[in-house]
Design an enzyme around this catalytic site. Structure first.
Site, PDB file in Angstrom:
ATOM      1  N   ASP A 527       0.780  -1.206  -0.007  1.00  0.00           N
ATOM      2  CA  ASP A 527       0.084  -0.033  -0.002  1.00  0.00           C
ATOM      3  C   ASP A 527       0.823   1.216  -0.113  1.00  0.00           C
ATOM      4  O   ASP A 527       2.097   1.108   0.122  1.00  0.00           O
ATOM      5  CB  ASP A 527      -1.059   0.216   1.280  1.00  0.00           C
ATOM      6  CG  ASP A 527      -2.071   0.956   0.804  1.00  0.00           C
ATOM      7  OD1 ASP A 527      -2.231   1.811   0.149  1.00  0.00           O
ATOM      8  OD2 ASP A 527      -2.595   0.930   2.092  1.00  0.00           O
ATOM      9  N   GLU A 530       2.684   5.185  -3.952  1.00  0.00           N
ATOM     10  CA  GLU A 530       2.803   6.147  -5.001  1.00  0.00           C
ATOM     11  C   GLU A 530       4.146   6.821  -5.344  1.00  0.00           C
ATOM     12  O   GLU A 530       4.403   7.226  -6.447  1.00  0.00           O
ATOM     13  CB  GLU A 530       1.629   7.132  -4.899  1.00  0.00           C
ATOM     14  CG  GLU A 530       0.272   6.486  -5.231  1.00  0.00           C
ATOM     15  CD  GLU A 530      -0.263   5.532  -3.769  1.00  0.00           C
ATOM     16  OE1 GLU A 530      -0.920   4.604  -4.192  1.00  0.00           O
ATOM     17  OE2 GLU A 530       0.268   5.793  -2.769  1.00  0.00           O
ATOM     18  N   ASP A 603      -9.037   4.034  -2.470  1.00  0.00           N
ATOM     19  CA  ASP A 603     -10.018   4.400  -1.613  1.00  0.00           C
ATOM     20  C   ASP A 603     -11.197   4.937  -2.046  1.00  0.00           C
ATOM     21  O   ASP A 603     -10.741   6.509  -2.384  1.00  0.00           O
ATOM     22  CB  ASP A 603      -9.448   4.675  -0.499  1.00  0.00           C
ATOM     23  CG  ASP A 603      -8.137   4.271   0.257  1.00  0.00           C
ATOM     24  OD1 ASP A 603      -8.430   2.736   0.224  1.00  0.00           O
ATOM     25  OD2 ASP A 603      -7.384   4.546   0.848  1.00  0.00           O
TER      26      ASP A 603
END
Length: 967
Positions: A527, A530, A603
């Site tokens: 997770d 980025e 999300d």
């Protein structure tokens, strides 16, 4: 005492600041936190350029090393382009180097870079490790090039052979590159509108705005000045364009510029942590794939891919744009124009000629790779929630699945399982026996996934941080110090994954010796990669941070998560000595990510608009190489309203299409109207789905509501498990060809114009069509079924005519889903606790007869976990029903008479959909025995139907050649 008070006060302030950072990081979309095109200098400059402003022409055209090469030189003096004499003095004109390469299957590669012979300040960044090494072996070595004047041009063009049907053309003056059918229609062109611009690197000689840029209090230095690239690309014979994920928008890309849309934003490709992103927006979110596909009824399909990891903005020009710009096109040419803009890098572009949809995705896959073949368990139901309190909580949830007769294969642990958010650790108060916990799950055929993010807690007592610091493994800031940003643990640093040695170092951390408490049944979730930085510009890393080889973060930003995903996947490979396939889920992605595992779309929020946009997002990912993708349904943090669940998001209308067929969903909630709940989350397949689909069971009151929703969820998940053989066969197809598991309708029906912009329905493989329901409390749905065949309702077996839009009733327990006539779908119908317990279960074959009373399909089987299938250890059967006979034949390559993989599974039922006349029994050959034939049922829950014929207990082995003849 004063010292103690100071420390306490400091701790309180720090806690408060961390809380603010947390709330800021998880709060929903705030537009002003992210840049617009007008706030992004390179985008604003590129959009302001006028058609025809490029004055470059090609000269010194020659063949070198099997490629066509040329120099691009400005035709106009700089003062005519609006540049002053001082600029000419500071930066003399330097030519660019162009290289055209031809490859097998009609692929053209175009590279444009600064000419190294003119000694640029540094080498511009070229993205490594994305293009497959074997792709280079497909190069067509050019021996010569023909030069001629084409279509009345005033200057010559050079023509390059691509295939027997296509050729590439370099027009010298003005410089244009295009692909066309030989001597005929254009397919793709670059710079036909003269918008090409290439800002060359400079050495700083004086102060000025070019050397830094600011946004919301952040300043990024630009040590080499602006270095952006922009150009126009045109798709000919196109009705629509698709691709360039990731955006929460329609499948067919809407115009971002032109009449009526002048104020809209371009499609942005810049990996960002955008919590609860807005729907129907061109704004970039967690991943970036600069690959666009066009499709039209007349021309077919083509594609364009720009391998570039810097921020990118892309305009899709609307109808009438050419007229506004003063450029007219022949009326016979239907084309879509686009403008591509990037902050840095080089031009490294690929043209794909198709001509069919599957041709284009396979051509792209030959460059960046096909999806990795998943382990079989990964295609089943996964259970995920934030967060499990402790081992007892895990055990209770696991037992609830068994109590409610719901199968699942994987249980996920979020960040709270760690010791102070230090990855590769366990909170030993809450999870004192992690190996025992995993082994208990493994005894039922179940697995566990834990989260590992790229931010490493800057804690001198943390061995991983100490080691990374000592070895110099962190990304550096602009001054050369280890970059320090804030994420879940607080002060954090980030491994420099561009460096192959650091990736190898990271991979070693997944060994059983280094990741204490892990077992062979543990897999990984990446997770925040980025990378997410709570106190960074746009919640990410500064553009002037420095990576391996002096590469600026602005040059590789979109690929950071890709390299992190790669390193993690390689870690699981090393852990198992290369024997077992890894399973790694990543939030950030880039071209090539499909080779390393699955992704999910981040999300979202708990509303019907996000449910609606989930389908085109998943379909777009499949078109651009990533078949194993996940969508989160219901939002990741906010409460889920009870009426939303009752009205259909969870039980029947949202959950069933996702579990049964669509790649990904997550209904993720920590509470329901303020009450504690326990949840079941599906993370389904490498269509992966994190099918996060949650069953939310309220612990008090409303017993009937709870029981009904439990029943609906259980039935939907059971259907998913029944279809696992079909899904696994499709994943094998995807890993072989790149053709996605879940497909837009037009991929299967490329001549049917009614499918071109339809992104509410989708195909699963070539056999199943699903129509999603996206309206609260909908009672009916309009379903278009493509023509040329009939369609059978998956639940009832009732046949519907194709080429017609049907108004169908929406039921609580199902959504419109159909099997195409002429197909055969394999199933396993027995209910087990997990997919691993289904290995030896018998098969059911569902045959949907077409108008000729014929059908065909396939079944792929291997051991479900190892790489031995790459050496031929698998079963691949072809089923053909024709002339009243079902024939099973082998389509696996020959292995010198040896069967490297075998199975004792048999076919226990054969179901025929369609009116088959006069059937009384079935003869099985070569065994020469008969089997019973009866009416229905279609499923274990279904009743008898005159439209459904069942052959009971033929008991033929799935590995054998056999024929079943209906008498």
């Amino acid at each position: 005492m004063a010292k103690t008070m100071t420390r306490a006060t400091s701790l309180l302030v720090l806690t408060f600041l961390l809380l603010l950072l947390f709330l800021n990081s998880v709060s929903s979309w705030k537009r002003d936190e992210f840049r617009t095109c007008n706030q992004t200098p390179f985008c604003k400059r590129a959009r302001s350029r006028k058609p025809g402003s490029c004055s470059l022409f090609a000269t010194d055209v020659a063949i070198n090393d099997g490629d066509l090469i040329a120099k691009l030189i400005p035709k106009k003096p700089r003062e005519e382009n609006g540049e002053d004499e001082q600029a000419q003095e500071d930066e003399p004109i330097k030519p660019l180097l162009l290289r055209l390469s031809a490859y097998q299957n009609g692929i053209l590669r175009l590279k444009i870079d600064e000419d190294p012979s003119f000694d640029p300040p540094k080498k511009r960044f070229e993205v490594p490790d994305v293009i497959l090494p074997e792709f280079h072996n497909k190069k067509l070595w050019l021996q010569s090039v023909s030069t001629e004047v084409i279509d009345g041009d005033s200057a010559p063009s050079s023509i390059v052979y691509l295939s027997d049907d296509y050729e590439a053309v370099l027009r010298h003056d003005p410089f244009v590159v295009y692909v066309r059918k030989k001597g005929g229609d254009l397919v793709l062109s670059m710079n036909s509108h003269g918008l090409f611009d290439f800002e060359q690197l400079r050495t700083k000689k004086k102060e000025g705005e070019d050397w830094e840029e600011r946004f919301r209090g952040h300043t990024d230095t630009r040590p080499y000045g602006p270095q952006s690239i922009s150009f126009d690309v045109s798709f000919y014979g196109a009705d629509f364009v698709y691709g360039i994920p990731e955006h929460a928008s329609s499948l067919a890309l809407k115009p971002s510029r032109g009449p009526g849309v002048e104020d809209s934003e371009p499609y942005r490709l810049f990996n960002l942590d955008v919590f609860e992103y807005i729907h129907d927006s061109p704004f970039g979110i967690y991943g970036s794939i600069p690959f666009m596909i066009s499709h039209g009824k007349a021309r077919g399909t083509s594609g364009f891919f720009w391998l570039n990891a810097a921020e990118m903005q892309i305009d899709v020009m609307g109808s009438g744009w050419d007229a506004e710009s003063g450029i007219s096109l022949p009326s016979s040419q239907n084309r879509i124009d686009t403008l591509w803009m990037s902050e840095a890098g080089i031009v490294d572009a690929f043209f794909f000629v198709g001509p069919g949809p599957k041709d284009v995705v396979s051509q792209y896959a030959s460059v960046t790779g096909t999806p990795a073949m998943p382990q079989h368990f990964a295609t089943a139901y996964h259970q995920c929630r934030w967060n499990y309190r402790d081992e007892e909580d895990v055990e209770n949830v696991d037992s609830k699945f068994d109590e409610f007769n719901i199968p699942y294969d994987v249980l996920w642990l979020d960040i709270e399982h760690t010791d102070g958010k230090k990855y590769f650790t366990w909170d030993r108060m809450l999870f004192p026996n992690p190996e025992e916990m995993q082994n208990k799950l493994a005894a039922k055929g179940r697995h566990m996934v834990t989260i590992v993010d790229p931010h490493i807690k800057r804690d001198e007592s943390f061995h991983l941080h100490k080691e990374a610091t000592k070895m110099g493994h962190y990304v550096k800031d602009a001054t050369g110090k280890d970059y320090d940003g804030w994420c879940w643990p607080g002060s954090s640093s980030y491994p420099d994954m561009l460096n192959p040695e650091i990736r190898s170092w990271w991979a070693e951390k997944f060994s059983f010796q280094n990741y204490v408490g892990s077992t062979p049944s543990l897999y990984i979730w990446n997770d925040m990669n980025e990378p997410s930085v709570f106190n960074g510009p746009e919640v990410t890393m500064p553009r002037d941070a420095l990576h391996y080889g002096g590469v600026e973060h602005r040059e590789l930003h979109n690929a950071y998560g890709y390299y992190f995903h790669m390193a993690t996947s390689n870690g699981l490979l090393k852990r198992g000595d290369g024997k077992d396939r890894p399973f790694v889920l990543s939030r950030a992605f880039f071209p090539g990510s499909q080779r390393y595992g699955a992704v999910w779309t981040g999300d979202n929020s708990a509303d019907w608009d996000h449910l609606r946009v989930s389908v085109p997002m998943i379909l777009t990912l499949g078109l651009t190489g990533i078949s194993f993708s996940v969508e989160v349904l219901g939002g990741s943090m906010e409460r889920v309203r009870r009426e939303d669940l009752i009205s259909g998001i969870s039980p029947g209308r949202g959950v069933q299409p996702m579990i049964v067929t669509q790649p990904g969903y997550c209904l993720r909630s920590r509470n329901l109207e303020g009450d504690e709940t326990w949840t079941l989350t599906e993370y389904s397949s490498r269509t992966m789905t994190r099918m996060y689909i949650e069953l939310i069971i309220k612990e008090r009151n409303d017993l009937s509501w709870r029981e009904r929703n439990t029943e609906l969820m259980r039935d939907a998940i059971h259907i998913r498990y029944m279809l696992l053989p079909y899904f696994y066969t499709l994943f094998r197809e995807a890993s072989s060809s790149g053709v996605p598991v879940v497909r837009p309708l037009w991929m299967e029906f490329p001549s049917d114009e009614a499918t071109f912009s339809n992104d509410e329905a989708f195909m699963v493989g070539n056999s199943l069509l699903v129509q999603g329901i996206y309206t609260e409390r909908a009672k009916h749905a309009s379903v278009y079924l493509p023509g040329g065949q009939s369609w059978y309702d998956l639940r009832t077996g009732i046949a519907y005519e194709g080429g017609v839009t049907h108004k169908l009733k929406v039921l609580e327990e199902s959504v419109p889903a159909f099997q195409k006539s002429g197909t055969i779908v394999p199933r396993k119908d027995r209910f087990r606790r997990s997919s691993t317990q289904m290995v030896n279960d018998p098969y059911t074959l569902v045959i949907a007869l077409n108008s000729s009373l014929a059908a065909e399909g396939e079944l792929y089987i291997d051991d479900g976990k190892s790489f031995e299938f790459e050496q031929g250890a698998y079963i691949h059967r072809h089923f053909l029903f024709s002339d009243g006979k079902l024939i099973s034949s082998n389509i696996a390559p020959s292995t010198s008479g040896k069967m490297l993989f075998s199975s004792d599974c048999v076919v226990e039922r054969i179901i025929l959909l369609g009116n088959y006349p006069g059937a009384k029994s079935a003869l099985i050959e070569p065994a020469n025995h008969k089997a019973e034939v009866e009416l229905g049922p279609l499923s274990l829950q279904g009743g008898r139907s005159p439209n459904v014929l069942t052959i009971r207990k033929p008991n033929v082995r799935i590995t054998d050649d056999w024929t079943i003849k209906i008498l």
